[in-house]
Design an enzyme around this catalytic site. Structure first.
Site: not given
Ligand code: PLP
Ligand code: COI
Length: 343
Positions: A82, A185, A221
């Protein structure tokens, strides 16, 4: 190894100084070998593109000590890939997958005393980032980049931990646009979300639940996490949208929901559907699964939890996911990598 002297059970989700971070620089067409440093600051050119034109992206993943004492990381390849996509989308030099993994292993090993003990509920949060460090004044990509990884021991993202939170549907401000960069991200997405998030918090909510920017009708989200709902007939439903981050936690829950007979669906979810769910949650690396107690949309409110008691489906999924992460349940899908002590 003498473990760091921290109140492991009561850590919040914040920055805590550790011993080392690691930095690779991209210069003259190649990445440097990767230098471990104790320095918390970055010397930077004042015209660096990360400061002016938002050339920045980051990742978030977690390292756990399992019951067996093994120190493991969850789905690291998915985070590495990612990050490559995030870099490509804003024209930064991506760190190769192997370099990403190697850097995480090195920095975890160098900070082994900060890995929270099994059973405390805490984990070591890994924060990789890429920034454009080369100077530009015109709007163009930098010629130099830094990839770095720091770590910090953390507790739950939402301070209540595995307790229901209050979401509010955000139908005025947008976080991201279709065909924009909401699906990667990059730091700018989080800056764009601050005004909605701070307003929601000032009004007594925990976080916002965004609507899609084009129709203002479908769920996107939450600020820091994906969203799922559980229908009255027990199906796991999560929004499909071009403007949300593809969450690795959500993908994992989708797989677990299949296994648990929850017939998961990824599709556009009309905001009206929140009034038909029996349970709902936010999910992400930091949020893990955070049960949603209520969702407020204008004058209306959907309530899922009885006071502080998390819903039945959130609880089942939470136990399954954290069980795999902590080695209490078998990892049948290769999601867990043990971090070798020598690398
Ligand atoms: N959505 C956003 C905007 C996020 O910052 C995160 C965190 O990483 C997620 C969703 C969840 O993603 P993940 O499960 O890969 O941490
Ligand atoms: C995560 O869940 O790792 C993120 O990057 C979310 C962040 C807003 C703390």
């Amino acid at each position: 190894m003498q473990r760091a002297d921290l109140d492991w059970e009561n850590l919040d989700f914040g920055y805590r100084k550790t011993d080392w971070n690691i930095r690779h620089t991209w210069r003259d067409g190649r990445w440097s070998a990767g230098e471990l440093t104790a320095e918390e600051h970055i010397p930077m050119h004042m015209a660096a593109t990360c400061l002016h034109y938002g050339q920045e992206c980051f990742e978030g993943l977690k390292v756990f000590e399992q019951r067996s004492g093994d120190v493991v990381v969850f789905r690291i390849e998915a985070n590495a890939r990612r990050m490559i996509r995030s870099c490509q989308k804003i024209f930064m030099q991506p760190p190769p997958e192997e370099m990403f993994i190697e850097a995480v292993y090195k920095v975890v090993n160098a900070n082994r005393r900060f890995v929270p003990p099994y059973g405390t509920g805490a984990s070591l949060y890994i924060r990789p980032l890429v920034i454009g460090t080369g100077p530009q004044v015109g709007v163009k990509p930098a010629e130099e980049y830094m990839f770095m990884v720091f770590v910090t021991p953390v507790g739950p993202y939402f301070k209540t931990g595995f307790k229901p939170v209050k979401l509010v549907v955000e139908d005025e401000y947008d976080r991201a646009a279709p065909n924009g960069v909401g699906d990667v991200k990059v730091g700018g997405n989080y800056a764009a979300g601050l005004r909605a998030s701070l307003r929601a918090k000032a009004a007594g909510f925990t976080e916002v639940l965004y609507l899609d920017a084009k129709h203002k009708r479908y769920l996107d989200e939450s600020g820091p996490a994906n969203f799922f709902g559980i229908t009255k007939d027990g199906r796991y439903v999560t929004p499909h949208s071009e403007s949300i981050l593809p969450s690795i936690t959500n993908k994992s829950l989708f797989t677990l929901a299949e296994e648990l007979g929850m017939n998961p669906e990824r599709r556009p979810v009309d905001v009206e559907e929140v009034f038909g769910f029996q349970d709902a949650g936010c999910c992400g690396t930091a949020a893990v699964i955070t049960p949603v107690g209520s969702i407020t949309w204008g004058e209306r409110q959907a309530v899922y939890c009885d006071g502080d008691v998390p819903g039945e489906f959130c609880t089942r999924l939470y136990k399954k996911l954290t069980g795999i992460q902590l080695g209490e349940e078998p990892d049948t899908r290769g999601w867990i990598r043990s971090i070798p002590t020598e690398n």
